[in-house]
Write a protein that holds these residues in place. Structure first.
Motif, PDB file in Angstrom:
ATOM      1  N   ALA A   1      24.154 -14.095 -34.052  1.00  0.00           N
ATOM      2  CA  ALA A   1      24.128 -14.745 -35.369  1.00  0.00           C
ATOM      3  C   ALA A   1      22.730 -15.260 -35.667  1.00  0.00           C
ATOM      4  CB  ALA A   1      25.157 -15.872 -35.434  1.00  0.00           C
ATOM      5  N   GLY A   2      21.732 -14.462 -35.296  1.00  0.00           N
ATOM      6  CA  GLY A   2      20.347 -14.809 -35.596  1.00  0.00           C
ATOM      7  C   GLY A   2      19.546 -15.308 -34.412  1.00  0.00           C
ATOM      8  N   GLY A   3      20.188 -15.525 -33.268  1.00  0.00           N
ATOM      9  CA  GLY A   3      19.489 -16.103 -32.131  1.00  0.00           C
ATOM     10  C   GLY A   3      18.345 -15.264 -31.608  1.00  0.00           C
ATOM     11  N   THR A   4      18.546 -13.948 -31.519  1.00  0.00           N
ATOM     12  CA  THR A   4      17.481 -13.090 -30.986  1.00  0.00           C
ATOM     13  C   THR A   4      16.356 -12.867 -31.991  1.00  0.00           C
ATOM     14  OG1 THR A   4      18.550 -11.026 -31.698  1.00  0.00           O
ATOM     15  CG2 THR A   4      19.129 -11.857 -29.510  1.00  0.00           C
TER      16      THR A   4
ATOM     17  N   LEU B   1      10.528 -18.953 -33.857  1.00  0.00           N
ATOM     18  CA  LEU B   1      10.331 -20.398 -33.778  1.00  0.00           C
ATOM     19  C   LEU B   1       9.558 -20.807 -32.526  1.00  0.00           C
ATOM     20  CD1 LEU B   1      11.038 -23.235 -34.953  1.00  0.00           C
ATOM     21  CD2 LEU B   1      13.069 -23.180 -33.491  1.00  0.00           C
ATOM     22  N   ILE B   2       9.928 -20.270 -31.382  1.00  0.00           N
ATOM     23  CA  ILE B   2       9.366 -20.760 -30.114  1.00  0.00           C
ATOM     24  C   ILE B   2       8.579 -19.697 -29.354  1.00  0.00           C
ATOM     25  CG2 ILE B   2      11.168 -22.498 -29.876  1.00  0.00           C
ATOM     26  CD1 ILE B   2      12.547 -20.734 -27.817  1.00  0.00           C
ATOM     27  N   GLY B   3       8.464 -18.495 -29.918  1.00  0.00           N
ATOM     28  CA  GLY B   3       7.745 -17.427 -29.235  1.00  0.00           C
ATOM     29  C   GLY B   3       8.691 -16.589 -28.390  1.00  0.00           C
ATOM     30  N   ALA B   4       8.307 -15.342 -28.162  1.00  0.00           N
ATOM     31  CA  ALA B   4       9.175 -14.398 -27.463  1.00  0.00           C
ATOM     32  C   ALA B   4       9.449 -14.821 -26.023  1.00  0.00           C
ATOM     33  CB  ALA B   4       8.565 -12.997 -27.498  1.00  0.00           C
ATOM     34  N   ALA B   5       8.436 -15.348 -25.326  1.00  0.00           N
ATOM     35  CA  ALA B   5       8.613 -15.666 -23.908  1.00  0.00           C
ATOM     36  C   ALA B   5       9.661 -16.759 -23.704  1.00  0.00           C
ATOM     37  CB  ALA B   5       7.282 -16.079 -23.289  1.00  0.00           C
TER      38      ALA B   5
END
Length: 255
Positions: A138-141, A147-151
């Protein structure tokens, strides 16, 4: 009776709450459909200035697993919360999540669909979906990496572990952490400050930020310049600057 409440406060502040304490305010299709209906009301409310999402003791402890367990692919598509979360993210007014207790899975994704997140010191946040054989849907990925960067997003999503409020703050998942008994008060204080600013300017600033982050820098700055200049056609711009010069509080008219 379990459900979703929309309460109007002073200064155009609205509060959206999930009331399903027996399930730690976990989300199911019915609850999300009710949220969708409340968004209809919010969109029609010309006096709305800011929306707070706050539920007592627990923000939302994920989605109702029993309701999803036997879904096939088509059933999963029908169960998905993304359309409602997208509508929440697209609201013209600023939105603030006041997070107490658990914000997990679909509950964390609900918080990610808002503009600002304030968490209590005892809050636990994360994406446990991989322990169930799925991933956030629901949008998390998509929203978490932005918002916080891929890592950091991969750390949360791949491990499925919940993090403390302090760790969430370090990651940039939340804006600030306050004592548990001050979460709503802090969100309301911030919402009140936002509500007293020029409403047209705030709405257009949100639009420019949201659209601009999807553009390259040059295109984003062009958008910003164009929308900034349009504000000089508004009554609120004249009132705001005249009030500053006269050293008085502005009386904005939302036009």
């Amino acid at each position: 009776m379990a459900g979703v409440r929309l309460t109007k406060k002073d200064d155009g502040i609205l509060v959206l709450s999930i009331d399903r304490p027996e399930a730690l305010n976990a989300l199911n299709r019915g609850i999300v459909d009710e949220i969708d209906e409340k968004i209809d009301e919010i969109e029609k409310d010309s006096g709305a200035r800011c929306l707070i999402l706050h539920s007592d003791k627990n923000f939302a402890a994920g989605a109702d697993i029993k309701a999803m367990a036997e879904c096939d692919e088509e059933g999963a598509k029908a169960f998905a919360f993304s359309p409602t979360y997208n509508r929440l993210a697209a609201l013209r007014i600023p939105t603030v999540s006041a997070i107490e207790g658990y914000a997990l899975g679909g509950g964390m994704e609900l918080a990610l669909a808002t503009d600002i997140r304030i968490a209590g010191e005892g809050a636990k946040m994360g994406f446990p979906e991989v322990s169930l054989g799925i991933f956030p849907g629901a949008g998390g990925t998509i929203r978490a990496p932005r918002l916080i960067g891929a890592a950091f997003a991969k750390e949360l999503i791949f491990s499925g572990e919940a993090v403390t409020a302090e760790r969430a703050l370090q990651m940039g998942l939340v804006n600030r952490v306050v004592p548990d008994d001050r979460v709503f008060a802090e969100a309301y204080r911030l919402a009140g400050k936002i509500a007293r600013r020029g409403p047209v300017a705030v709405r257009r600033a949100k639009e420019v930020i949201d659209r601009g982050t999807a553009m390259n820098v040059e295109s984003g700055i062009e958008l910003e310049a164009a929308e900034w200049a349009k504000l000089f056609n508004t009554r609120d711009q004249k009132e705001g600057m005249q009030a500053f010069i006269a050293k008085r509080k502005p009386e904005f008219e939302n036009r």
